[in-house]
Design an enzyme around this catalytic site. Structure first.
Site, PDB file in Angstrom:
ATOM      1  N   ASN A 152      37.890  28.509  32.589  1.00 51.97           N
ATOM      2  CA  ASN A 152      37.589  28.891  34.022  1.00 51.97           C
ATOM      3  C   ASN A 152      36.573  28.053  34.543  1.00 51.97           C
ATOM      4  OD1 ASN A 152      36.450  30.617  31.958  1.00 51.97           O
ATOM      5  ND2 ASN A 152      35.181  31.416  33.425  1.00 51.97           N
TER       6      ASN A 152
ATOM      7  N   ALA B  12      46.416  39.190  38.269  1.00 49.48           N
ATOM      8  CA  ALA B  12      47.146  38.617  39.559  1.00 49.48           C
ATOM      9  C   ALA B  12      46.101  37.918  40.648  1.00 49.48           C
ATOM     10  CB  ALA B  12      47.415  39.942  40.172  1.00 49.48           C
ATOM     11  N   HIS B  13      44.823  38.411  40.388  1.00 53.02           N
ATOM     12  CA  HIS B  13      43.917  37.847  41.640  1.00 53.02           C
ATOM     13  C   HIS B  13      43.375  36.610  41.384  1.00 53.02           C
ATOM     14  CE1 HIS B  13      39.659  37.938  39.722  1.00 53.02           C
ATOM     15  NE2 HIS B  13      40.033  38.996  38.964  1.00 53.02           N
TER      16      HIS B  13
ATOM     17  N   CYS C 207      31.665  35.851  37.382  1.00 51.31           N
ATOM     18  CA  CYS C 207      31.524  37.219  36.574  1.00 51.31           C
ATOM     19  C   CYS C 207      30.036  36.818  36.050  1.00 51.31           C
ATOM     20  CB  CYS C 207      32.222  37.224  35.460  1.00 51.31           C
ATOM     21  SG  CYS C 207      34.058  36.922  36.042  1.00 51.31           S
TER      22      CYS C 207
ATOM     23  N   GLN D 284      43.685  31.587  33.862  1.00 50.42           N
ATOM     24  CA  GLN D 284      43.569  30.273  34.731  1.00 50.42           C
ATOM     25  C   GLN D 284      44.872  29.450  34.408  1.00 50.42           C
ATOM     26  OE1 GLN D 284      41.221  30.279  36.957  1.00 50.42           O
ATOM     27  NE2 GLN D 284      39.862  31.787  36.232  1.00 50.42           N
TER      28      GLN D 284
HETATM   29  N1  PLP Z   1      39.717  35.216  31.585  1.00 48.95           N
HETATM   30  C1  PLP Z   1      39.551  34.610  32.307  1.00 48.95           C
HETATM   31  C2  PLP Z   1      39.623  32.924  32.017  1.00 48.95           C
HETATM   32  C3  PLP Z   1      38.849  34.713  33.512  1.00 48.95           C
HETATM   33  O1  PLP Z   1      38.652  33.613  34.533  1.00 48.95           O
HETATM   34  C4  PLP Z   1      38.818  36.036  34.179  1.00 48.95           C
HETATM   35  C5  PLP Z   1      38.183  36.364  35.314  1.00 48.95           C
HETATM   36  O2  PLP Z   1      37.159  35.562  35.812  1.00 48.95           O
HETATM   37  C6  PLP Z   1      39.059  37.007  33.161  1.00 48.95           C
HETATM   38  C7  PLP Z   1      39.526  36.698  31.900  1.00 48.95           C
HETATM   39  C8  PLP Z   1      39.002  38.462  33.636  1.00 48.95           C
HETATM   40  O3  PLP Z   1      40.082  38.835  34.286  1.00 48.95           O
HETATM   41  P1  PLP Z   1      40.057  40.116  35.352  1.00 48.95           P
HETATM   42  O4  PLP Z   1      39.179  40.132  36.483  1.00 48.95           O
HETATM   43  O5  PLP Z   1      41.737  40.318  35.702  1.00 48.95           O
HETATM   44  O6  PLP Z   1      39.475  41.296  34.268  1.00 48.95           O
END
Ligand code: PLP
Length: 419
Positions: free
Chosen positions: A177, A226-227, A351, A205
């Site tokens: 990501n 989904a987002h 995050c 991703q």
């Molecule tokens: N894994 C990756 C590579 C991500 O980029 C993200 C979100 O930033 C997640 C997991 C977590 O996804 P979610 O927001 O659907 O919990």
């Protein structure tokens, strides 16, 4: 005056970032954090937020139509992921899916004593923190596979680990990501399977950006969200290969065939299905267009500025992501200049912006703390308008020159502390 977010050739009022004195459209280049919902996804969801509100588990005709909408969405997500519909379990997002799999693997692998499990040092925190927590609980002995300077998994370390005794499972992120690096999932999976070790892939991703063929690569479990692909937040999917044991995390009403209890997020699931259908239709064309824009953006920065390094440029990268270090600048200082000019990007993953540490992804790749703190991540999407590239590169060049001009050997790098 309110800001506007560009949706292709259309301007859309973006009230959240509205600021006085500017009518510049917001250049949203943080699509790896989240994406705007596509118009057709929103249109598909709307009826399920209003009139079609029935509980899909109910036994009247109108409720059965809601159930059918969920099953149609499952077909769309499965098709995009190269899976069968029966292998897809809807969840509240990828974090839940990842927690479900890693906890499940640990439980299934445990035969009295804690077994070994590994993820990759550059994985998302959803994987890393879950595995570390399982370690703290004494359920597994956690390990993290190193990567090289490009962020590519160290295949020798991977192979050595999976051949050890008592390995309950391994996990890796398909597309990173922060850097966009694409791992060779098929080879790593084959290597683990040779040793009889199950594999989970965080495909968040990857889905909607590169062709994903779960049956082809042979992974046992995969997680999606989904987002990140113009769908809604709060909905994701767990892929469980046919024949693999289902790791259940949530017990209750027995929804999703007893695999994930809890009344379904119907509108979210329908939106995920619509987003998957849209992504399948435009995957190749969108990837080509994003690659062209991304490469032109990087080229302009490199031509105009010294001390610009594209991270992971030497490995296969997904077409929408660019992670760039700007020598002598901190990412926070650059973002502070860029945001009022209407450009949104990120320093590390969204995050972890509350986390004061340098990106664990970049430091695992061998960047120093200062180098990692000088990196900005730009991530575009299929909705990014063509003319944004020129504007975005101009803003970044200006911001870098400004930060460098106020620094001297005496002042050192400009540091920004947010309250
Ligand atoms: N894994 C990756 C590579 C991500 O980029 C993200 C979100 O930033 C997640 C997991 C977590 O996804 P979610 O927001 O659907 O919990």
């Amino acid at each position: 005056m309110a800001r506007f977010f560009r949706r292709g050739s259309r301007d859309v009022r973006l009230t959240r970032h509205g600021g006085a004195g500017s009518n510049i459209g917001v250049i949203y280049w943080d699509n790896n954090a989240t994406t705007p919902i596509a118009d057709e996804v929103f249109a598909a969801m709307e009826p399920y937020l209003r009139d079609c509100f029935m509980n899909p588990s109910a036994d009247y005709v109108s409720a059965r139509a809601v159930r059918r909408a969920i099953e149609e969405a499952r077909e769309h997500v499965a098709r995009l992921a190269g899976a069968s519909a029966g292998e897809i379990v809807f969840t509240s997002g990828a974090t839940e899916a990842i927690n479900t799999v890693l906890r499940g693997m640990a439980r299934m692998g445990t035969a009295g004593s804690a077994s070994h499990m590994m993820c990759v040092a550059t994985d998302h925190d959803a994987s890393l923190h879950t595995l570390r927590q399982l370690g703290r609980e004494g359920v597994v002995l956690p390990a993290e596979c190193p990567v090289d300077r490009q962020g590519v998994v160290d295949c020798d370390a991977w192979a050595r680990f999976v051949r050890e005794e008592d390995v309950a499972g391994v996990s890796l992120t398909w597309v990173n990501n922060e850097t966009g690096v694409v791992q060779d999932v098929a080879s790593l999976c084959a290597c683990a399977h040779e040793a009889g070790v199950p594999v989970h892939v965080d495909g968040v991703q990857a889905l909607g950006k590169i062709p994903v063929d779960l049956h082809g690569v042979g992974v046992d479990y995969a997680s999606f969200s989904a987002h990140k692909m113009h769908g809604p937040k709060g909905v994701g999917a767990l892929y469980v290969k046919s024949g693999c044991r289902m790791p259940v995390l949530l017990f209750g009403g027995g929804q999703e065939d007893g695999r994930r209890s809890g009344t379904e997020n119907v509108a979210g699931i329908v939106g995920f299905g619509a987003a998957a259908e849209l992504a399948a239709r435009q995957l190749d064309e969108a990837a080509c267009r994003m690659r062209r824009l991304r490469d032109a953006f990087e080229g302009r920065l490199q031509a105009a500025l010294d001390g610009v390094e594209i991270q992971s440029a030497g490995s296969e990268r997904v077409s929408n992501t660019s992670n760039i270090s700007f020598a002598g600048c901190t990412a926070q200082a650059l973002m502070l200049l860029l945001e009022p000019l209407g450009m949104l990007c990120s320093a590390g993953s969204a995050c972890s912006t509350a986390n004061p540490h340098a990106s664990h992804v970049l430091t695992a790749m061998g960047l120093s703390d200062a180098e990692a703190r000088s990196c900005l991540r730009f991530s575009i999407s299929s909705m990014t308008a063509e003319d944004e590239m020129e504007h975005a590169s101009g803003l970044v060049i200006e911001a870098v020159r400004k930060v460098r001009s106020v620094q001297s050997s005496k002042t050192g790098p400009v540091m920004v502390f947010r309250p």
